[in-house]
Motif scaffolding. Structure first.
Motif, PDB file in Angstrom:
ATOM      1  N   PHE A  67       0.810  -1.225   0.000  1.00 24.31           N
ATOM      2  CA  PHE A  67       0.000   0.000   0.000  1.00 24.31           C
ATOM      3  C   PHE A  67       0.840   1.270   0.000  1.00 24.31           C
ATOM      4  O   PHE A  67       0.300   2.362  -0.135  1.00 24.31           O
ATOM      5  CB  PHE A  67      -0.967   0.006   1.186  1.00 24.31           C
ATOM      6  CG  PHE A  67      -1.923  -1.151   1.160  1.00 24.31           C
ATOM      7  CD1 PHE A  67      -2.819  -1.312   0.112  1.00 24.31           C
ATOM      8  CD2 PHE A  67      -1.912  -2.090   2.176  1.00 24.31           C
ATOM      9  CE1 PHE A  67      -3.692  -2.384   0.069  1.00 24.31           C
ATOM     10  CE2 PHE A  67      -2.789  -3.169   2.145  1.00 24.31           C
ATOM     11  CZ  PHE A  67      -3.675  -3.316   1.094  1.00 24.31           C
ATOM     12  N   THR A  68       2.167   1.127   0.157  1.00 27.41           N
ATOM     13  CA  THR A  68       3.048   2.299   0.112  1.00 27.41           C
ATOM     14  C   THR A  68       3.575   2.545  -1.287  1.00 27.41           C
ATOM     15  O   THR A  68       4.373   3.447  -1.494  1.00 27.41           O
ATOM     16  CB  THR A  68       4.238   2.127   1.083  1.00 27.41           C
ATOM     17  OG1 THR A  68       5.063   1.051   0.617  1.00 27.41           O
ATOM     18  CG2 THR A  68       3.768   1.861   2.503  1.00 27.41           C
ATOM     19  N   GLY A  69       3.137   1.706  -2.239  1.00 30.44           N
ATOM     20  CA  GLY A  69       3.572   1.869  -3.616  1.00 30.44           C
ATOM     21  C   GLY A  69       4.778   1.031  -3.993  1.00 30.44           C
ATOM     22  O   GLY A  69       5.300   1.162  -5.104  1.00 30.44           O
ATOM     23  N   GLN A  70       5.231   0.179  -3.078  1.00 31.70           N
ATOM     24  CA  GLN A  70       6.366  -0.679  -3.406  1.00 31.70           C
ATOM     25  C   GLN A  70       5.950  -1.697  -4.474  1.00 31.70           C
ATOM     26  O   GLN A  70       4.825  -2.174  -4.460  1.00 31.70           O
ATOM     27  CB  GLN A  70       6.863  -1.413  -2.170  1.00 31.70           C
ATOM     28  CG  GLN A  70       7.557  -0.538  -1.167  1.00 31.70           C
ATOM     29  CD  GLN A  70       8.124  -1.358  -0.006  1.00 31.70           C
ATOM     30  OE1 GLN A  70       8.128  -2.587  -0.021  1.00 31.70           O
ATOM     31  NE2 GLN A  70       8.596  -0.654   1.007  1.00 31.70           N
ATOM     32  N   PRO A  71       6.862  -2.042  -5.353  1.00 30.81           N
ATOM     33  CA  PRO A  71       6.552  -3.070  -6.347  1.00 30.81           C
ATOM     34  C   PRO A  71       6.237  -4.409  -5.664  1.00 30.81           C
ATOM     35  O   PRO A  71       6.784  -4.723  -4.604  1.00 30.81           O
ATOM     36  CB  PRO A  71       7.841  -3.177  -7.170  1.00 30.81           C
ATOM     37  CG  PRO A  71       8.580  -1.906  -6.908  1.00 30.81           C
ATOM     38  CD  PRO A  71       8.192  -1.460  -5.538  1.00 30.81           C
ATOM     39  N   VAL A  72       5.383  -5.199  -6.281  1.00 36.22           N
ATOM     40  CA  VAL A  72       4.956  -6.480  -5.711  1.00 36.22           C
ATOM     41  C   VAL A  72       6.162  -7.369  -5.431  1.00 36.22           C
ATOM     42  O   VAL A  72       6.232  -7.996  -4.368  1.00 36.22           O
ATOM     43  CB  VAL A  72       3.953  -7.183  -6.654  1.00 36.22           C
ATOM     44  CG1 VAL A  72       3.633  -8.583  -6.166  1.00 36.22           C
ATOM     45  CG2 VAL A  72       2.682  -6.362  -6.792  1.00 36.22           C
ATOM     46  N   LEU A  73       7.114  -7.429  -6.350  1.00 37.10           N
ATOM     47  CA  LEU A  73       8.292  -8.276  -6.145  1.00 37.10           C
ATOM     48  C   LEU A  73       9.077  -7.840  -4.907  1.00 37.10           C
ATOM     49  O   LEU A  73       9.530  -8.684  -4.126  1.00 37.10           O
ATOM     50  CB  LEU A  73       9.187  -8.273  -7.382  1.00 37.10           C
ATOM     51  CG  LEU A  73      10.413  -9.184  -7.305  1.00 37.10           C
ATOM     52  CD1 LEU A  73       9.996 -10.644  -7.086  1.00 37.10           C
ATOM     53  CD2 LEU A  73      11.254  -9.052  -8.566  1.00 37.10           C
ATOM     54  N   THR A  74       9.222  -6.542  -4.709  1.00 44.00           N
ATOM     55  CA  THR A  74       9.923  -6.033  -3.535  1.00 44.00           C
ATOM     56  C   THR A  74       9.199  -6.456  -2.264  1.00 44.00           C
ATOM     57  O   THR A  74       9.830  -6.881  -1.288  1.00 44.00           O
ATOM     58  CB  THR A  74      10.033  -4.489  -3.597  1.00 44.00           C
ATOM     59  OG1 THR A  74      10.749  -4.129  -4.766  1.00 44.00           O
ATOM     60  CG2 THR A  74      10.728  -3.932  -2.368  1.00 44.00           C
ATOM     61  N   VAL A  75       7.880  -6.368  -2.270  1.00 43.72           N
ATOM     62  CA  VAL A  75       7.092  -6.760  -1.092  1.00 43.72           C
ATOM     63  C   VAL A  75       7.245  -8.257  -0.835  1.00 43.72           C
ATOM     64  O   VAL A  75       7.420  -8.684   0.314  1.00 43.72           O
ATOM     65  CB  VAL A  75       5.611  -6.367  -1.263  1.00 43.72           C
ATOM     66  CG1 VAL A  75       4.763  -6.917  -0.119  1.00 43.72           C
ATOM     67  CG2 VAL A  75       5.471  -4.848  -1.340  1.00 43.72           C
ATOM     68  N   LEU A  76       7.217  -9.067  -1.891  1.00 44.69           N
ATOM     69  CA  LEU A  76       7.358 -10.518  -1.721  1.00 44.69           C
ATOM     70  C   LEU A  76       8.737 -10.891  -1.183  1.00 44.69           C
ATOM     71  O   LEU A  76       8.859 -11.753  -0.310  1.00 44.69           O
ATOM     72  CB  LEU A  76       7.075 -11.234  -3.036  1.00 44.69           C
ATOM     73  CG  LEU A  76       5.621 -11.177  -3.515  1.00 44.69           C
ATOM     74  CD1 LEU A  76       5.494 -11.801  -4.912  1.00 44.69           C
ATOM     75  CD2 LEU A  76       4.688 -11.864  -2.526  1.00 44.69           C
ATOM     76  N   VAL A  77       9.770 -10.238  -1.681  1.00 40.36           N
ATOM     77  CA  VAL A  77      11.124 -10.493  -1.181  1.00 40.36           C
ATOM     78  C   VAL A  77      11.221 -10.047   0.279  1.00 40.36           C
ATOM     79  O   VAL A  77      11.811 -10.750   1.121  1.00 40.36           O
ATOM     80  CB  VAL A  77      12.186  -9.797  -2.060  1.00 40.36           C
ATOM     81  CG1 VAL A  77      13.563  -9.830  -1.404  1.00 40.36           C
ATOM     82  CG2 VAL A  77      12.227 -10.431  -3.439  1.00 40.36           C
ATOM     83  N   THR A  78      10.644  -8.903   0.587  1.00 39.25           N
ATOM     84  CA  THR A  78      10.631  -8.426   1.972  1.00 39.25           C
ATOM     85  C   THR A  78       9.923  -9.421   2.877  1.00 39.25           C
ATOM     86  O   THR A  78      10.394  -9.728   3.978  1.00 39.25           O
ATOM     87  CB  THR A  78       9.940  -7.045   2.063  1.00 39.25           C
ATOM     88  OG1 THR A  78      10.678  -6.112   1.276  1.00 39.25           O
ATOM     89  CG2 THR A  78       9.859  -6.562   3.498  1.00 39.25           C
ATOM     90  N   MET A  79       8.791  -9.941   2.419  1.00 40.90           N
ATOM     91  CA  MET A  79       8.049 -10.912   3.221  1.00 40.90           C
ATOM     92  C   MET A  79       8.860 -12.199   3.421  1.00 40.90           C
ATOM     93  O   MET A  79       8.846 -12.775   4.514  1.00 40.90           O
ATOM     94  CB  MET A  79       6.704 -11.209   2.577  1.00 40.90           C
ATOM     95  CG  MET A  79       5.727 -10.052   2.664  1.00 40.90           C
ATOM     96  SD  MET A  79       4.194 -10.356   1.767  1.00 40.90           S
ATOM     97  CE  MET A  79       3.566 -11.802   2.616  1.00 40.90           C
ATOM     98  N   ALA A  80       9.559 -12.642   2.392  1.00 37.73           N
ATOM     99  CA  ALA A  80      10.393 -13.845   2.529  1.00 37.73           C
ATOM    100  C   ALA A  80      11.498 -13.602   3.556  1.00 37.73           C
ATOM    101  O   ALA A  80      11.746 -14.443   4.429  1.00 37.73           O
ATOM    102  CB  ALA A  80      10.986 -14.238   1.180  1.00 37.73           C
ATOM    103  N   PHE A  81      12.144 -12.441   3.457  1.00 38.29           N
ATOM    104  CA  PHE A  81      13.202 -12.140   4.416  1.00 38.29           C
ATOM    105  C   PHE A  81      12.632 -11.996   5.827  1.00 38.29           C
ATOM    106  O   PHE A  81      13.234 -12.479   6.787  1.00 38.29           O
ATOM    107  CB  PHE A  81      13.974 -10.874   4.034  1.00 38.29           C
ATOM    108  CG  PHE A  81      15.039 -10.554   5.049  1.00 38.29           C
ATOM    109  CD1 PHE A  81      16.235 -11.256   5.046  1.00 38.29           C
ATOM    110  CD2 PHE A  81      14.828  -9.595   6.026  1.00 38.29           C
ATOM    111  CE1 PHE A  81      17.206 -10.996   6.009  1.00 38.29           C
ATOM    112  CE2 PHE A  81      15.789  -9.326   6.985  1.00 38.29           C
ATOM    113  CZ  PHE A  81      16.992 -10.033   6.974  1.00 38.29           C
TER     114      PHE A  81
END
Length: 166
Positions: A67-81
């Motif tokens: 919801f902050t405008g981050q790309p989906v891939l960035t959010v998914l990588v963040t969630m994995a980490f």
């Protein structure tokens, strides 16, 4: 922390960033390693289930970054980490028996990462300090060791052990 050029950031930004990190670390750890872990343990779930579910909830908390405008891939990588980081914080709680240690580790990790990579209000510096590059490599070691630790966790907690969150 050693790779940050604090002279270019300003003392006010550094102090506010670490203070915010303390509040973020405290709130996220109280929720996931405090409340969630205790609820799962009290409902009779085994050690491995408690670790995995509390870490999954921790990772899902970070899905809101979309919801902050981050790309989906960035959010998914963040969630994995953050899932792996959640496992590490759970193991820290389990080994120490005290919630203060995951809180403090979390409270230092977020701000030092933001400050070292220029994540406050600029992109990462083109010529980062060598310790930042070393920290980047150490993240992979951290991930590998945490995944190995996943296989070492037994699906039970011995009664009377240091499992209670203090």
């Amino acid at each position: 922390m050693a790779g940050t050029d604090y002279t270019t950031i300003g003392i006010g930004t550094v102090l506010v960033t670490y203070l915010a990190g303390l509040f973020i670390g405290l709130s996220e750890e109280l929720l996931t390693r405090g409340l969630v872990v205790n609820l799962l343990r009290r409902s009779g779930h085994g050690e491995l289930t408690v670790m995995l579910l509390s870490s999954l909830i921790f990772a899902l908390l970070h899905s809101t970054n979309i919801f902050t405008g981050q790309p989906v891939l960035t959010v998914l990588v963040t969630m994995a980490f953050t899932f792996v980081f959640g496992v590490a914080m759970y193991l820290t709680l389990r080994v120490t028996g005290n919630l203060i240690w995951p809180v403090l580790l979390h409270a230092l990790t977020d701000p030092s990462t933001f400050l070292a990579t220029g994540g406050i209000d600029t992109e990462a510096p083109a010529t980062a300090h060598p310790t930042v590059a070393l920290a980047g490599l150490s993240v992979w070691v951290f991930v590998i060791l945490t995944v190995i630790a996943l296989f070492l966790v037994r699906d039970r907690a011995a009664s009377g052990s240091r499992e209670a969150v203090r």
